[in-house]
Design a protein around this motif. Structure first.
Motif, PDB file in Angstrom:
ATOM      1  N   MET A 151      44.392  33.013  24.052  1.00  0.00           N
ATOM      2  CA  MET A 151      44.962  33.901  25.032  1.00  0.00           C
ATOM      3  C   MET A 151      44.413  35.317  24.880  1.00  0.00           C
ATOM      4  O   MET A 151      44.303  36.034  25.854  1.00  0.00           O
ATOM      5  N   LYS A 152      44.059  35.713  23.653  1.00  0.00           N
ATOM      6  CA  LYS A 152      43.482  37.034  23.451  1.00  0.00           C
ATOM      7  C   LYS A 152      42.116  37.156  24.119  1.00  0.00           C
ATOM      8  O   LYS A 152      41.741  38.236  24.558  1.00  0.00           O
ATOM      9  N   ALA A 153      41.400  36.046  24.185  1.00  0.00           N
ATOM     10  CA  ALA A 153      40.077  36.076  24.811  1.00  0.00           C
ATOM     11  C   ALA A 153      40.190  36.423  26.292  1.00  0.00           C
ATOM     12  O   ALA A 153      39.316  37.094  26.839  1.00  0.00           O
ATOM     13  N   LEU A 154      41.240  35.984  26.941  1.00  0.00           N
ATOM     14  CA  LEU A 154      41.426  36.305  28.350  1.00  0.00           C
ATOM     15  C   LEU A 154      41.675  37.790  28.564  1.00  0.00           C
ATOM     16  O   LEU A 154      41.339  38.343  29.614  1.00  0.00           O
ATOM     17  N   PHE A 177      39.124  42.940  39.299  1.00  0.00           N
ATOM     18  CA  PHE A 177      39.676  41.700  39.819  1.00  0.00           C
ATOM     19  C   PHE A 177      40.287  40.868  38.700  1.00  0.00           C
ATOM     20  O   PHE A 177      41.392  40.328  38.837  1.00  0.00           O
ATOM     21  N   ARG A 178      39.580  40.759  37.585  1.00  0.00           N
ATOM     22  CA  ARG A 178      40.099  39.978  36.447  1.00  0.00           C
ATOM     23  C   ARG A 178      41.342  40.624  35.834  1.00  0.00           C
ATOM     24  O   ARG A 178      42.272  39.925  35.443  1.00  0.00           O
ATOM     25  N   LYS A 179      41.341  41.955  35.735  1.00  0.00           N
ATOM     26  CA  LYS A 179      42.521  42.631  35.192  1.00  0.00           C
ATOM     27  C   LYS A 179      43.735  42.393  36.096  1.00  0.00           C
ATOM     28  O   LYS A 179      44.835  42.153  35.614  1.00  0.00           O
ATOM     29  N   PRO A 204      37.612  40.658  30.473  1.00  0.00           N
ATOM     30  CA  PRO A 204      37.299  41.608  31.559  1.00  0.00           C
ATOM     31  C   PRO A 204      36.492  42.818  31.096  1.00  0.00           C
ATOM     32  O   PRO A 204      35.697  43.358  31.857  1.00  0.00           O
ATOM     33  N   TYR A 205      36.664  43.228  29.868  1.00  0.00           N
ATOM     34  CA  TYR A 205      35.901  44.365  29.363  1.00  0.00           C
ATOM     35  C   TYR A 205      34.422  44.034  29.201  1.00  0.00           C
ATOM     36  O   TYR A 205      33.577  44.925  29.187  1.00  0.00           O
TER      37      TYR A 205
END
Length: 60
Positions: free
Chosen positions: A1-4, A51-53, A8-9
């Motif tokens: 979950m941290k990878a998600l 968009f991802r954020k 975005p960065y």
């Protein structure tokens, strides 16, 4: 979950690299419009960052 949350960065980093590349191509006065591709890719990468954020907030 941290990878998600970190992923975005990656898009933001890629966008900044392509902006740097485009500015270098303008400064070096390279022929043609190759610098435009760098700015287009940078714009898409920065759009994907936001968009991802936004989608990550909706996912949570």
């Amino acid at each position: 979950m941290k990878a998600l949350k970190i992923f975005p960065y990656f898009y933001l980093f890629i966008g900044l690299l392509f902006i740097y590349d485009g500015v270098n191509k303008i400064i070096q006065n390279q022929e043609g419009y190759d610098f435009l591709w760098s700015f287009v890719i940078a714009a898409v990468a920065i759009f994907m960052f936001f968009f991802r954020k936004r989608s990550l907030k909706k996912f949570n």
